[in-house]
Design an enzyme around this catalytic site. Sequence first.
Site: not given
Ligand code: BEZ
Length: 211
Positions: A45
Amino acid sequence: MAIRLGDEAPDFVADTTEGPIQFHAWKAGQWAVLFSHPKDFTPVCTTELGSLSALRPEFDRRGVKVIGLSVDPLESHQRWTADIRDVTGNTVNFPLIADPDRTISRLYDMIHPNASETVTVRSVFVIGPDNKVKLTLTYPASTGRNFQELLRVVDSLQLTANHGVATPADWQDGDDVIVVPAISDNEARTRFPKGFVAKKPYLRVTPQPNR
Ligand code: BEZ
């Protein structure tokens, strides 16, 4: 309930990092991208929000407003933006909706319980000036989105909304386009003065009309 192409994008009120909004009033008859991300302070994210912020001038150039959402609270969004700037060099330059009670996430079917009961998947809604949904995308938490692809899709949506054309596989702005089957050869000769090539009776290509 699932939101399908052609549905009206539901209106809502929300707290965002740029103040409270009413979605339709905020959108103000423009194109908009509404997207969700699963969680603040997570790696994928963080990269996504940096990339999208870097591309904001490209969305502006196309008249497209951008707004993000996650179930984290406003205070978390605000603290996280410093990390995004540190890591990606980009300052988040669009509002982030805080949806801790999941009202908007549920309204837009952004929580897919068999993926996660608690956080949103990576949903994207492209919404037209008429507030109708023109495109939906759903990515899992483990796969970051390609925002150049989102720009490519916006180019196609805006072009095909205004001309009797469709865009072929892997089309990029400036490439030849397809004359839609509903337009007869006679009408196509008038509408597309640069002419068209019929590769098959149902597959006619013409130079991109708005260039
Ligand atoms: C991420 O943004 O890396 C992420 C967010 C939620 C679950 C797994 C990865």
